[in-house]
Design a protein around this motif. Structure first.
Motif, PDB file in Angstrom:
ATOM      1  N   LYS A   1      30.545  45.764  48.778  1.00  0.00           N
ATOM      2  CA  LYS A   1      31.626  45.580  47.812  1.00  0.00           C
ATOM      3  C   LYS A   1      32.312  44.253  48.046  1.00  0.00           C
ATOM      4  CE  LYS A   1      32.428  50.514  47.687  1.00  0.00           C
ATOM      5  NZ  LYS A   1      33.359  51.573  47.393  1.00  0.00           N
ATOM      6  N   MET A   2      32.850  43.704  46.961  1.00  0.00           N
ATOM      7  CA  MET A   2      33.590  42.448  47.017  1.00  0.00           C
ATOM      8  C   MET A   2      34.866  42.604  46.188  1.00  0.00           C
ATOM      9  SD  MET A   2      32.364  38.667  45.718  1.00  0.00           S
ATOM     10  CE  MET A   2      31.465  38.220  47.178  1.00  0.00           C
ATOM     11  N   ALA A   3      36.009  42.308  46.798  1.00  0.00           N
ATOM     12  CA  ALA A   3      37.296  42.337  46.101  1.00  0.00           C
ATOM     13  C   ALA A   3      37.801  40.907  45.976  1.00  0.00           C
ATOM     14  CB  ALA A   3      38.303  43.187  46.872  1.00  0.00           C
ATOM     15  N   ILE A   4      38.240  40.536  44.771  1.00  0.00           N
ATOM     16  CA  ILE A   4      38.681  39.168  44.489  1.00  0.00           C
ATOM     17  C   ILE A   4      40.048  39.220  43.804  1.00  0.00           C
ATOM     18  CG2 ILE A   4      38.128  37.023  43.273  1.00  0.00           C
ATOM     19  CD1 ILE A   4      35.191  38.281  43.090  1.00  0.00           C
ATOM     20  N   THR A   5      40.949  38.369  44.243  1.00  0.00           N
ATOM     21  CA  THR A   5      42.248  38.228  43.597  1.00  0.00           C
ATOM     22  C   THR A   5      42.548  36.738  43.438  1.00  0.00           C
ATOM     23  OG1 THR A   5      44.637  38.628  43.823  1.00  0.00           O
ATOM     24  CG2 THR A   5      43.373  38.523  45.851  1.00  0.00           C
ATOM     25  N   ALA A   6      43.113  36.366  42.295  1.00  0.00           N
ATOM     26  CA  ALA A   6      43.369  34.948  42.024  1.00  0.00           C
ATOM     27  C   ALA A   6      44.629  34.779  41.192  1.00  0.00           C
ATOM     28  CB  ALA A   6      42.180  34.339  41.286  1.00  0.00           C
ATOM     29  N   SER A   7      45.376  33.703  41.501  1.00  0.00           N
ATOM     30  CA  SER A   7      46.605  33.426  40.768  1.00  0.00           C
ATOM     31  C   SER A   7      47.177  32.090  41.207  1.00  0.00           C
ATOM     32  CB  SER A   7      47.648  34.516  41.045  1.00  0.00           C
ATOM     33  OG  SER A   7      48.876  34.235  40.407  1.00  0.00           O
ATOM     34  N   PRO A   8      48.005  31.458  40.374  1.00  0.00           N
ATOM     35  CA  PRO A   8      48.778  30.325  40.883  1.00  0.00           C
ATOM     36  C   PRO A   8      49.617  30.785  42.078  1.00  0.00           C
ATOM     37  CG  PRO A   8      48.949  30.446  38.500  1.00  0.00           C
ATOM     38  CD  PRO A   8      48.270  31.711  38.949  1.00  0.00           C
ATOM     39  N   LYS A   9      50.053  29.832  42.881  1.00  0.00           N
ATOM     40  CA  LYS A   9      50.807  30.151  44.095  1.00  0.00           C
ATOM     41  C   LYS A   9      52.055  30.990  43.843  1.00  0.00           C
ATOM     42  CE  LYS A   9      49.288  26.389  47.056  1.00  0.00           C
ATOM     43  NZ  LYS A   9      49.667  25.202  47.810  1.00  0.00           N
TER      44      LYS A   9
ATOM     45  N   ALA B   1      48.302  40.682  40.778  1.00  0.00           N
ATOM     46  CA  ALA B   1      48.572  42.111  40.880  1.00  0.00           C
ATOM     47  C   ALA B   1      48.161  42.746  39.561  1.00  0.00           C
ATOM     48  CB  ALA B   1      50.058  42.343  41.151  1.00  0.00           C
ATOM     49  N   GLY B   2      48.312  44.051  39.486  1.00  0.00           N
ATOM     50  CA  GLY B   2      48.052  44.732  38.224  1.00  0.00           C
ATOM     51  C   GLY B   2      46.640  45.244  38.076  1.00  0.00           C
ATOM     52  N   LYS B   3      46.143  45.150  36.853  1.00  0.00           N
ATOM     53  CA  LYS B   3      44.856  45.714  36.473  1.00  0.00           C
ATOM     54  C   LYS B   3      43.712  45.149  37.315  1.00  0.00           C
ATOM     55  CE  LYS B   3      41.954  46.381  32.401  1.00  0.00           C
ATOM     56  NZ  LYS B   3      41.841  46.156  30.962  1.00  0.00           N
ATOM     57  N   VAL B   4      42.834  46.043  37.764  1.00  0.00           N
ATOM     58  CA  VAL B   4      41.638  45.663  38.510  1.00  0.00           C
ATOM     59  C   VAL B   4      40.420  46.030  37.667  1.00  0.00           C
ATOM     60  CG1 VAL B   4      40.264  46.072  40.592  1.00  0.00           C
ATOM     61  CG2 VAL B   4      42.765  46.078  40.737  1.00  0.00           C
ATOM     62  N   LEU B   5      39.543  45.066  37.449  1.00  0.00           N
ATOM     63  CA  LEU B   5      38.286  45.333  36.755  1.00  0.00           C
ATOM     64  C   LEU B   5      37.181  45.524  37.780  1.00  0.00           C
ATOM     65  CD1 LEU B   5      38.289  42.821  33.751  1.00  0.00           C
ATOM     66  CD2 LEU B   5      38.966  45.223  33.785  1.00  0.00           C
ATOM     67  N   LYS B   6      36.188  46.339  37.408  1.00  0.00           N
ATOM     68  CA  LYS B   6      35.060  46.607  38.299  1.00  0.00           C
ATOM     69  C   LYS B   6      33.762  46.274  37.581  1.00  0.00           C
ATOM     70  CE  LYS B   6      32.467  50.194  40.622  1.00  0.00           C
ATOM     71  NZ  LYS B   6      32.014  51.561  40.478  1.00  0.00           N
ATOM     72  N   SER B   7      32.864  45.650  38.312  1.00  0.00           N
ATOM     73  CA  SER B   7      31.497  45.430  37.856  1.00  0.00           C
ATOM     74  C   SER B   7      30.583  46.102  38.883  1.00  0.00           C
ATOM     75  CB  SER B   7      31.204  43.927  37.785  1.00  0.00           C
ATOM     76  OG  SER B   7      29.851  43.715  37.476  1.00  0.00           O
ATOM     77  N   ASP B   8      29.654  46.906  38.424  1.00  0.00           N
ATOM     78  CA  ASP B   8      28.770  47.630  39.335  1.00  0.00           C
ATOM     79  C   ASP B   8      27.782  46.727  40.058  1.00  0.00           C
ATOM     80  OD1 ASP B   8      29.875  50.155  38.810  1.00  0.00           O
ATOM     81  OD2 ASP B   8      28.634  50.380  37.018  1.00  0.00           O
ATOM     82  N   SER B   9      27.536  45.542  39.483  1.00  0.00           N
ATOM     83  CA  SER B   9      26.557  44.631  40.042  1.00  0.00           C
ATOM     84  C   SER B   9      26.844  43.231  39.538  1.00  0.00           C
ATOM     85  CB  SER B   9      25.153  45.060  39.604  1.00  0.00           C
ATOM     86  OG  SER B   9      24.194  44.086  39.928  1.00  0.00           O
ATOM     87  N   LEU B  10      26.478  42.246  40.319  1.00  0.00           N
ATOM     88  CA  LEU B  10      26.621  40.872  39.864  1.00  0.00           C
ATOM     89  C   LEU B  10      25.794  40.641  38.599  1.00  0.00           C
ATOM     90  CD1 LEU B  10      25.579  37.687  39.863  1.00  0.00           C
ATOM     91  CD2 LEU B  10      27.964  38.212  40.452  1.00  0.00           C
ATOM     92  N   SER B  11      24.679  41.330  38.473  1.00  0.00           N
ATOM     93  CA  SER B  11      23.830  41.151  37.294  1.00  0.00           C
ATOM     94  C   SER B  11      24.550  41.550  36.007  1.00  0.00           C
ATOM     95  CB  SER B  11      22.515  41.922  37.441  1.00  0.00           C
ATOM     96  OG  SER B  11      22.748  43.302  37.534  1.00  0.00           O
TER      97      SER B  11
ATOM     98  N   MET C   1      41.305  45.470  48.498  1.00  0.00           N
ATOM     99  CA  MET C   1      42.013  44.466  47.725  1.00  0.00           C
ATOM    100  C   MET C   1      43.206  43.927  48.513  1.00  0.00           C
ATOM    101  SD  MET C   1      41.824  42.736  44.925  1.00  0.00           S
ATOM    102  CE  MET C   1      40.813  43.583  43.732  1.00  0.00           C
ATOM    103  N   ASP C   2      43.805  44.765  49.340  1.00  0.00           N
ATOM    104  CA  ASP C   2      44.937  44.297  50.139  1.00  0.00           C
ATOM    105  C   ASP C   2      44.529  43.141  51.061  1.00  0.00           C
ATOM    106  OD1 ASP C   2      46.715  46.112  49.002  1.00  0.00           O
ATOM    107  OD2 ASP C   2      46.415  47.605  50.575  1.00  0.00           O
ATOM    108  N   LEU C   3      43.348  43.232  51.646  1.00  0.00           N
ATOM    109  CA  LEU C   3      42.884  42.146  52.518  1.00  0.00           C
ATOM    110  C   LEU C   3      42.552  40.888  51.713  1.00  0.00           C
ATOM    111  CD1 LEU C   3      40.720  44.152  55.060  1.00  0.00           C
ATOM    112  CD2 LEU C   3      42.990  43.151  55.414  1.00  0.00           C
ATOM    113  N   ALA C   4      42.075  41.064  50.496  1.00  0.00           N
ATOM    114  CA  ALA C   4      41.832  39.909  49.622  1.00  0.00           C
ATOM    115  C   ALA C   4      43.152  39.226  49.265  1.00  0.00           C
ATOM    116  CB  ALA C   4      41.085  40.341  48.355  1.00  0.00           C
ATOM    117  N   ILE C   5      44.185  40.012  49.026  1.00  0.00           N
ATOM    118  CA  ILE C   5      45.508  39.444  48.722  1.00  0.00           C
ATOM    119  C   ILE C   5      46.035  38.663  49.924  1.00  0.00           C
ATOM    120  CG2 ILE C   5      47.927  40.024  48.244  1.00  0.00           C
ATOM    121  CD1 ILE C   5      46.789  42.422  46.575  1.00  0.00           C
ATOM    122  N   GLU C   6      45.892  39.238  51.126  1.00  0.00           N
ATOM    123  CA  GLU C   6      46.314  38.520  52.329  1.00  0.00           C
ATOM    124  C   GLU C   6      45.555  37.206  52.469  1.00  0.00           C
ATOM    125  OE1 GLU C   6      46.088  40.901  55.888  1.00  0.00           O
ATOM    126  OE2 GLU C   6      47.133  42.572  54.933  1.00  0.00           O
ATOM    127  N   ALA C   7      44.259  37.242  52.209  1.00  0.00           N
ATOM    128  CA  ALA C   7      43.446  36.030  52.291  1.00  0.00           C
ATOM    129  C   ALA C   7      43.904  35.005  51.255  1.00  0.00           C
ATOM    130  CB  ALA C   7      41.964  36.363  52.095  1.00  0.00           C
TER     131      ALA C   7
END
Length: 134
Positions: free
Chosen positions: A67-75, A112-122, A1-7
């Protein structure tokens, strides 16, 4: 997730001011990142998840995404609710999951904060349209 935040902090989002970052872990240990890339000629831009997964497919064809980590927010990093992939990204991720015949774990959060997990895209797109319909 840290690398996703940097991205996410490198995203090009001058129109929406909503930044998204993504990091993929591949089965060979490589980590690929992506971020959203907007364009004045909407909808010519691309979401972070598709930037990352298409880069992985281009650079490491046939190597599974684990695995895929995603983070999103206004600037201003003010949004802390987990943000899942959009519909177009879900469809693109589903294509890779289907082709590799292996689930992709997805982790998503806001700035930041809570991270949700999905075991599969399905789990996020249970009635996926795939090559079996063609």
């Amino acid at each position: 997730m840290d690398l996703a935040i940097e991205a996410r902090h490198r995203a090009y989002a001058p129109y929406s001011n909503f930044t998204v970052g993504c990091a993929l872990l591949l089965e060979n240990g490589e980590i690929i990142t992506g971020n959203n890339q907007e364009n004045a000629a909407y909808p010519s831009g691309l979401c972070a998840e598709r930037v990352a997964i298409f880069a992985a497919g281009s650079q490491y064809p046939g190597v599974a995404v684990l695995k895929m980590a995603i983070t999103a927010s206004p600037k201003d990093d003010s949004f802390h609710k987990p943000v899942p992939p959009c519909g177009a990204c879900r469809q693109s991720i589903a294509e890779y999951e289907n082709n590799q015949e292996n689930d992709i774990e997805l982790y998503f959060m806001g700035a930041a904060g809570k991270v949700l997990k999905s075991d599969s895209l399905s789990d996020l797109l249970p009635l996926v349209f795939d090559k079996n319909y063609l």
